[in-house]
Design an enzyme around this catalytic site. Structure first.
Site, PDB file in Angstrom:
ATOM      1  N   ALA A 231       0.378   8.515  12.066  1.00  0.00           N
ATOM      2  CA  ALA A 231       0.653   9.946  12.147  1.00  0.00           C
ATOM      3  C   ALA A 231      -0.368  10.709  12.978  1.00  0.00           C
ATOM      4  O   ALA A 231      -0.008  11.579  13.775  1.00  0.00           O
ATOM      5  CB  ALA A 231       0.724  10.534  10.739  1.00  0.00           C
TER       6      ALA A 231
ATOM      7  N   ASN B 215       0.845  -1.195   0.000  1.00  0.00           N
ATOM      8  CA  ASN B 215       0.000   0.000   0.000  1.00  0.00           C
ATOM      9  C   ASN B 215       0.878   1.242   0.000  1.00  0.00           C
ATOM     10  O   ASN B 215       2.117   1.153  -0.060  1.00  0.00           O
ATOM     11  CB  ASN B 215      -0.931  -0.009   1.218  1.00  0.00           C
ATOM     12  CG  ASN B 215      -0.155   0.215   2.511  1.00  0.00           C
ATOM     13  OD1 ASN B 215       0.977  -0.242   2.654  1.00  0.00           O
ATOM     14  ND2 ASN B 215      -0.759   0.895   3.472  1.00  0.00           N
TER      15      ASN B 215
ATOM     16  N   CYS C 161       1.782   3.329   2.318  1.00  0.00           N
ATOM     17  CA  CYS C 161       2.726   3.484   3.433  1.00  0.00           C
ATOM     18  C   CYS C 161       3.632   2.273   3.615  1.00  0.00           C
ATOM     19  O   CYS C 161       4.387   2.203   4.585  1.00  0.00           O
ATOM     20  CB  CYS C 161       1.968   3.781   4.724  1.00  0.00           C
ATOM     21  SG  CYS C 161       0.935   5.266   4.615  1.00  0.00           S
TER      22      CYS C 161
ATOM     23  N   PRO D  10       2.093   4.029   9.931  1.00  0.00           N
ATOM     24  CA  PRO D  10       2.773   5.250  10.403  1.00  0.00           C
ATOM     25  C   PRO D  10       2.132   5.899  11.627  1.00  0.00           C
ATOM     26  O   PRO D  10       2.813   6.610  12.365  1.00  0.00           O
ATOM     27  CB  PRO D  10       2.674   6.194   9.193  1.00  0.00           C
ATOM     28  CG  PRO D  10       2.430   5.323   8.023  1.00  0.00           C
ATOM     29  CD  PRO D  10       1.642   4.153   8.530  1.00  0.00           C
TER      30      PRO D  10
ATOM     31  N   GLU E 132       3.310  -0.826   4.537  1.00  0.00           N
ATOM     32  CA  GLU E 132       3.213  -1.843   5.585  1.00  0.00           C
ATOM     33  C   GLU E 132       2.234  -2.964   5.239  1.00  0.00           C
ATOM     34  O   GLU E 132       2.248  -4.019   5.875  1.00  0.00           O
ATOM     35  CB  GLU E 132       2.814  -1.221   6.932  1.00  0.00           C
ATOM     36  CG  GLU E 132       1.338  -0.972   7.157  1.00  0.00           C
ATOM     37  CD  GLU E 132       0.833   0.325   6.552  1.00  0.00           C
ATOM     38  OE1 GLU E 132      -0.276   0.778   6.900  1.00  0.00           O
ATOM     39  OE2 GLU E 132       1.564   0.905   5.714  1.00  0.00           O
TER      40      GLU E 132
END
Length: 488
Positions: free
Chosen positions: A295, A102, A104, A293, A106
């Site tokens: 975020a 994907n 990001c 992540p 992962e």
């Protein structure tokens, strides 16, 4: 991202040549990986050498590798991701091919003409699972972690059923395989609690043991759910069904590569008991663990994102809600304990972008503990990630921070990532060539600071001050901040 086969990396390591084909001439390579890919690719090279395939071009593999790293250095991407590690170590390789991660990096799930991969994510706050023992030491609380993960896995499995799917292919895929991605956040905060510097063997060991516990309990929770709710539809033929767990797949990867896998294989939990449990009850979810992540959610609960080192001890985060000043509360507590927290220290932290490195009066052990992302050598990021990856059935969002990047350092870092069996990497984050000049409205004497490199013309004071005026808040650019919404 670059979706890199192991054959290419072996050619790079061995100073070999690489062949470029039109995808129209080699359509089956898209769905091949490991030894099957290598066999087909070499056969195409032989056909091309006989003039049976055109267009076709050969070049030194190292030249192409340098081009890829140069682009990565200039822009932060295309990211370096490894096709064969993602596929050979996938529990679902019997059900299809992982064609990409994907955004990001992962999530590593199968996709096809009939299925669009979907993953349901959650993250455990590792900081909240550090406890103090009777003798005063701080350790990972396995009992609490097990309870948290058991609850989280049940919640994520519920999401699969109650979610809204805008695309039928996504719903079909999710219902058939039931993948979830439980990860962690607050890894850096846990290190602060344990008084372990990120750039240390102790931190690598903690990354290993903590991720082993998270994965072990996640897989155990999924097999418990399978006993209660039933196995996922495509379980038969999976690596789970064959008794092959994620740490076992490192052997499969080494076999497919013909070596080139060098990672610590030690463990501390009873994986044989888990293997027997899965053999009896199966698995509810095809995939269970992925480190995202985090975020936004890490900002909300006040810990450092994901597995990231501290971006800055004093910084500004920006999103659509505005700008937020973030300060390292652990550092403030330590500086207060040492009698060093004052207006002078605040000004110096601002001047040095949240770094302690050049502030002379801060003890060396404090500087090591609170080293910021660009002060941690990237090899430590890779080593810690490698220890995590051996347990994880998907992957992890691994930003690489590199100060003073050079071609050799880039080359060494990403070759090490491949040799350690990492599946993916995320952004390469480097320091900017220039920095904004910092000024205040105060005059007076501040900390003596070390003179380094471009700071040679700097006076021994970080700024000037007026005793009766407050320090001016200095806003920093957050574009390179991994917690910035714009960067995600």
């Amino acid at each position: 991202a670059n979706w890199i086969p192991d054959l290419f990396m072996k050619r790079v390591m061995e100073k070999g040549e690489w062949s470029l084909f039109s995808p129209n001439d080699v359509p089956d390579l898209h769905d091949l990986f490991g030894a099957d890919f290598e066999k087909a690719y070499v056969a195409y090279e032989e056909k091309a050498a006989r003039g049976e395939i055109k267009p076709y071009r050969k070049l030194a593999a190292t030249d192409m590798w340098r081009k890829m790293l140069s682009m990565l250095f200039e822009t932060g991407h295309p990211w370096i991701t490894f096709k064969d590690a993602c596929n050979v170590r996938s529990p679902q390789q019997h059900a299809g091919v992982v064609h990409s991660s994907n955004l990001c990096t992962e999530i590593t799930l199968n996709t096809s003409d009939t299925e669009t991969a979907v993953c349901n994510l959650g993250s455990v706050n590792l900081l909240n699972h550090i406890k103090r023992t009777d003798d005063g030491a701080k350790v990972l609380d396995h009992d609490k972690l097990q309870v948290t993960i058991k609850t989280a896995m049940r919640m994520l499995d519920n999401v699969i059923d109650i979610n809204y799917y805008a695309v039928k292919k996504a719903r079909d895929s999710n219902m058939r395989h039931r993948p979830v991605g439980l990860g962690i956040m607050g890894f850096q905060d846990a290190l602060y609690e344990l008084r372990i510097p990120y750039a240390s063997n102790d931190a690598v060991e903690f990354a290993d043991r903590s991720m082993e516990a998270v994965c072990y309990h996640a897989y155990w929770a999924s097999t418990e759910l399978a006993r209660e709710r039933g196995r996922y539809a495509s379980y038969k033929g999976s690596l789970w069904d064959q008794g092959i767990l994620p740490p076992d797949t490192l052997d499969l990867l080494a076999q497919e590569r013909g070596g080139y896998v060098d990672v610590d294989r030690s463990s501390s939990l009873d994986w044989d008991a888990l293997r027997q449990k899965i053999a009896t009850d199966g698995m509810r979810n095809s995939n269970c663990v992925a480190i995202a992540p985090t975020a936004t959610i890490s900002n909300i609960i006040g810990v450092d994102a994901s597995i990231e080192p501290c971006f800055g001890n004093l910084s500004v985060k920006s999103n659509l809600s505005g700008e937020f000043t973030v300060i390292n509360s652990y550092l403030v507590k330590d500086l207060k304990r040492l009698g060093l927290w004052d207006d002078v220290m605040v000004m110096d932290l601002k001047h040095f972008d949240g770094s302690l490195r050049s502030i002379d009066r801060v003890p060396q052990e404090v500087k090591a503990l609170y080293a910021t992302a660009f002060e941690v050598e990237p090899l430590w990021l890779v080593e810690a990630a490698a220890r995590r990856q051996k347990w994880i059935d998907q992957a992890q969002s691994l930003n690489i921070y590199m100060a003073g990047a050079s071609g050799k350092k880039l080359d060494d870092t990403y070759k090490l990532a491949w040799l350690r069996g990492l599946k993916t990497t995320y952004y390469l984050r480097t320091t900017s060539a220039t920095q904004a000049e910092k000024s205040t409205g105060r005059t007076g004497q501040l900390n003596a600071v070390s003179v380094h490199g471009n700071d040679a013309s700097m006076s021994a004071t970080a700024a000037t001050a007026v005793a009766d005026e407050p320090a001016t808040d200095i806003k920093f650019c957050a574009i390179d901040d991994p917690g910035c919404e714009a960067c995600q």
